[in-house]
Design an enzyme around this catalytic site. Sequence first.
Site, PDB file in Angstrom:
ATOM      1  N   GLY A 116      -4.738 -15.088   4.891  1.00  0.00           N
ATOM      2  CA  GLY A 116      -6.200 -15.232   5.386  1.00  0.00           C
ATOM      3  C   GLY A 116      -7.194 -14.455   4.382  1.00  0.00           C
TER       4      GLY A 116
ATOM      5  CD  GLN B  89     -10.286 -10.589   1.722  1.00  0.00           C
ATOM      6  OE1 GLN B  89      -9.776 -11.524   2.558  1.00  0.00           O
ATOM      7  NE2 GLN B  89      -9.240 -10.058   0.986  1.00  0.00           N
TER       8      GLN B  89
ATOM      9  CB  CYS C 206      -5.749  -6.655   1.795  1.00  0.00           C
ATOM     10  SG  CYS C 206      -7.374  -7.043   1.793  1.00  0.00           S
ATOM     11  CG  LEU C 207      -5.174 -12.133  -0.864  1.00  0.00           C
ATOM     12  CD1 LEU C 207      -5.740 -13.658  -0.662  1.00  0.00           C
ATOM     13  CD2 LEU C 207      -3.784 -12.468  -1.732  1.00  0.00           C
TER      14      LEU C 207
ATOM     15  CG  HIS D  27      -5.827  -7.955   7.093  1.00  0.00           C
ATOM     16  ND1 HIS D  27      -5.043  -7.074   6.683  1.00  0.00           N
ATOM     17  CD2 HIS D  27      -6.843  -8.315   6.198  1.00  0.00           C
ATOM     18  CE1 HIS D  27      -5.669  -7.093   5.400  1.00  0.00           C
ATOM     19  NE2 HIS D  27      -6.499  -7.961   5.076  1.00  0.00           N
ATOM     20  CD  GLU D  28      -8.087 -12.119   6.322  1.00  0.00           C
ATOM     21  OE1 GLU D  28      -9.268 -11.830   5.707  1.00  0.00           O
ATOM     22  OE2 GLU D  28      -7.101 -12.004   5.971  1.00  0.00           O
TER      23      GLU D  28
ATOM     24  CG  HIS E  15     -11.235  -8.241   4.940  1.00  0.00           C
ATOM     25  ND1 HIS E  15     -11.558  -7.345   3.902  1.00  0.00           N
ATOM     26  CD2 HIS E  15     -10.058  -8.806   4.855  1.00  0.00           C
ATOM     27  CE1 HIS E  15     -10.354  -7.270   3.164  1.00  0.00           C
ATOM     28  NE2 HIS E  15      -9.503  -8.127   3.690  1.00  0.00           N
TER      29      HIS E  15
HETATM   30 NI    NI Z   1      -7.645  -8.466   3.298  1.00  0.00          NI
END
Ligand code: NI
Length: 166
Positions: A46, A51, A92-93, A134-135, A138
């Site tokens: 995701g 991000q 997480c990216l 999670h998203e 963010h």
């Molecule tokens: Ni993330």
Amino acid sequence: MAILEIKTFPDPVLREIAKPVDEITEDIKRLAEDMIETMRLAKGAGLAANQVGIPIRLIVIEIAEKKGDRAIAIINPELIHTESEEVSEEGCLSVPGFYEFIKRAKKVRVKGIKIEVSKVEIECEGYPARAFQHEIDHLNGRLFIDYLSPVKKEIFKKKYLKQKNR
Ligand code: NI
């Protein structure tokens, strides 16, 4: 389509509260497509607009268990129901190379507007349920590392910042 730059911790944009999206413009559609392409290239589950440095309430998620299967873009997502809990490993990216076990709801219902369709409510559990939580975090300036215990947070800071400065 284009590959976007993914911002990493401690970039301040990751702590911004993202703004609601009022209208699905061509720019928003293009951004969603670019985010899906960026997420897939980075092998993520995701991605939230914060991000990629744009703090608006837009997320993309791989909804199928198999990555690269079916991605959806949702604006103004909200968790409207959560059920039971599950501890699972998360990454997480925006925090590359760091993974930890995080407790989240196992099952969620999410409301929002799916790009190119209309209002949706999605009920899911397990992997996509975790990705949604999670998203959406963010969009509220929250990262998975915020759930760590104080001791684990210290370990993270030492490990991550050391690796980043290398
Ligand atoms: Ni993330």
